[in-house]
Design a protein around this motif. Structure first.
Motif, PDB file in Angstrom:
ATOM      1  N   PRO A  97     -55.529  21.655 117.654  1.00  0.00           N
ATOM      2  CA  PRO A  97     -56.622  21.508 116.620  1.00  0.00           C
ATOM      3  C   PRO A  97     -55.872  21.308 115.264  1.00  0.00           C
ATOM      4  CG  PRO A  97     -57.173  23.634 118.071  1.00  0.00           C
ATOM      5  CD  PRO A  97     -55.740  22.937 118.478  1.00  0.00           C
ATOM      6  N   THR A  98     -54.630  21.761 114.920  1.00  0.00           N
ATOM      7  CA  THR A  98     -54.142  21.672 113.736  1.00  0.00           C
ATOM      8  C   THR A  98     -53.838  20.267 113.913  1.00  0.00           C
ATOM      9  OG1 THR A  98     -52.065  22.307 114.762  1.00  0.00           O
ATOM     10  CG2 THR A  98     -53.326  23.914 113.390  1.00  0.00           C
ATOM     11  N   TRP A  99     -53.150  19.598 114.607  1.00  0.00           N
ATOM     12  CA  TRP A  99     -52.843  18.143 114.583  1.00  0.00           C
ATOM     13  C   TRP A  99     -54.129  17.360 114.454  1.00  0.00           C
ATOM     14  CZ3 TRP A  99     -48.161  15.488 114.733  1.00  0.00           C
ATOM     15  CH2 TRP A  99     -47.093  16.293 114.509  1.00  0.00           C
ATOM     16  N   TYR A 143     -44.464  22.979 111.014  1.00  0.00           N
ATOM     17  CA  TYR A 143     -45.532  23.404 110.233  1.00  0.00           C
ATOM     18  C   TYR A 143     -46.755  23.685 111.234  1.00  0.00           C
ATOM     19  CZ  TYR A 143     -42.147  21.746 106.939  1.00  0.00           C
ATOM     20  OH  TYR A 143     -40.946  21.751 106.162  1.00  0.00           O
ATOM     21  N   LEU A 144     -47.161  22.554 111.979  1.00  0.00           N
ATOM     22  CA  LEU A 144     -48.418  22.405 112.853  1.00  0.00           C
ATOM     23  C   LEU A 144     -48.473  23.182 113.836  1.00  0.00           C
ATOM     24  CD1 LEU A 144     -49.277  18.757 111.581  1.00  0.00           C
ATOM     25  CD2 LEU A 144     -50.437  21.018 110.831  1.00  0.00           C
ATOM     26  N   GLY A 145     -47.233  23.417 114.490  1.00  0.00           N
ATOM     27  CA  GLY A 145     -47.232  24.069 116.065  1.00  0.00           C
ATOM     28  C   GLY A 145     -47.185  22.907 116.928  1.00  0.00           C
ATOM     29  N   GLU A 146     -47.114  23.203 118.077  1.00  0.00           N
ATOM     30  CA  GLU A 146     -46.905  21.996 119.349  1.00  0.00           C
ATOM     31  C   GLU A 146     -48.214  21.034 119.325  1.00  0.00           C
ATOM     32  OE1 GLU A 146     -46.154  23.333 122.969  1.00  0.00           O
ATOM     33  OE2 GLU A 146     -44.695  24.744 122.409  1.00  0.00           O
ATOM     34  N   MET A 147     -47.753  19.729 119.293  1.00  0.00           N
ATOM     35  CA  MET A 147     -48.797  18.758 119.447  1.00  0.00           C
ATOM     36  C   MET A 147     -50.051  18.999 120.690  1.00  0.00           C
ATOM     37  SD  MET A 147     -46.813  15.348 118.408  1.00  0.00           S
ATOM     38  CE  MET A 147     -45.531  15.417 119.494  1.00  0.00           C
TER      39      MET A 147
END
Length: 204
Positions: free
Chosen positions: A42-44, A196-200
């Motif tokens: 979700p962050t990506w 910064y965003l965690g795993e893709m």
């Protein structure tokens, strides 16, 4: 040090730009509805599919100003330039701009190519060493970012430049201004942003 390039008239097309060799490509439905979280976290997705400024997002993520290294400003005339099909909506003759987006401390975070109507590029990029978002914000330019494509693919050039293994996630979008197409932008993001965003990808 940021390098600035001035376009030159030439009948020979300039060096090509760095597009991904796709492993997977999304369609309009993927862009509108989003992807399964096991495919793209979700962050990506917020970074890739959102309509906010990536340079602004990168600055907020890293806590450092997002700076630009301009590596190419080339006139391409009316050539399609292997660009996304949306380039046909940008009037010609055109100019292609290639940049690295990086932190002020030097970490490369993204690669971007954009295509502009050559006669109007100076109206919007008065300082060509600034990120596009910063240039347009200074002019109080109202824009609509229309995401047209998302891609997961490979590039040996970007692996070397990012010092990260691929595949990479990229996207392209069309900027609209006063109901008219302004520029097409193609962006690829470094896996370094996982810091910064965690795993893709989230594994089920």
């Amino acid at each position: 040090m940021t390098a600035t390039f001035k376009p030159t008239d030439s009948t020979i097309l300039p060096t090509s730009w760095n597009f991904l060799d796709p492993v997977w490509q999304g369609n309009d439905r993927d862009i509108q509805q989003g992807l399964p979280h096991s495919q793209l976290a979700p962050t990506w997705q917020m970074l890739l599919l959102g309509d906010g400024s990536p340079t602004r997002h990168l600055q907020l993520l890293t806590g450092e100003p997002t700076e630009v290294d301009v590596i190419d400003m080339s006139t391409i005339g009316f050539d399609h330039d292997n660009a996304p099909a949306s380039i046909e909506m940008v009037p010609g003759p055109r100019l292609r701009r290639q940049v690295w987006l990086r932190t002020s401390s030097g970490q490369r975070l993204a690669y971007a190519t954009s295509w502009w109507e050559q006669s109007h590029v100076d109206d919007y990029l008065q300082n060509r060493s600034l990120p596009i978002w910063a240039s347009l914000a200074r002019l109080r330019t109202e824009l609509y970012r229309d995401v047209k494509g998302i891609c997961y693919g490979r590039s040996s050039v970007l692996e070397e430049a990012f010092e990260q293994s691929g595949p990479f996630w990229g996207r392209h979008y069309l900027f609209w201004h006063h109901g008219q197409p302004l520029t097409v932008i193609y962006e690829v993001f470094s896996p370094y942003l996982q810091k910064y965003l965690g795993e893709m990808q989230l594994h089920p």
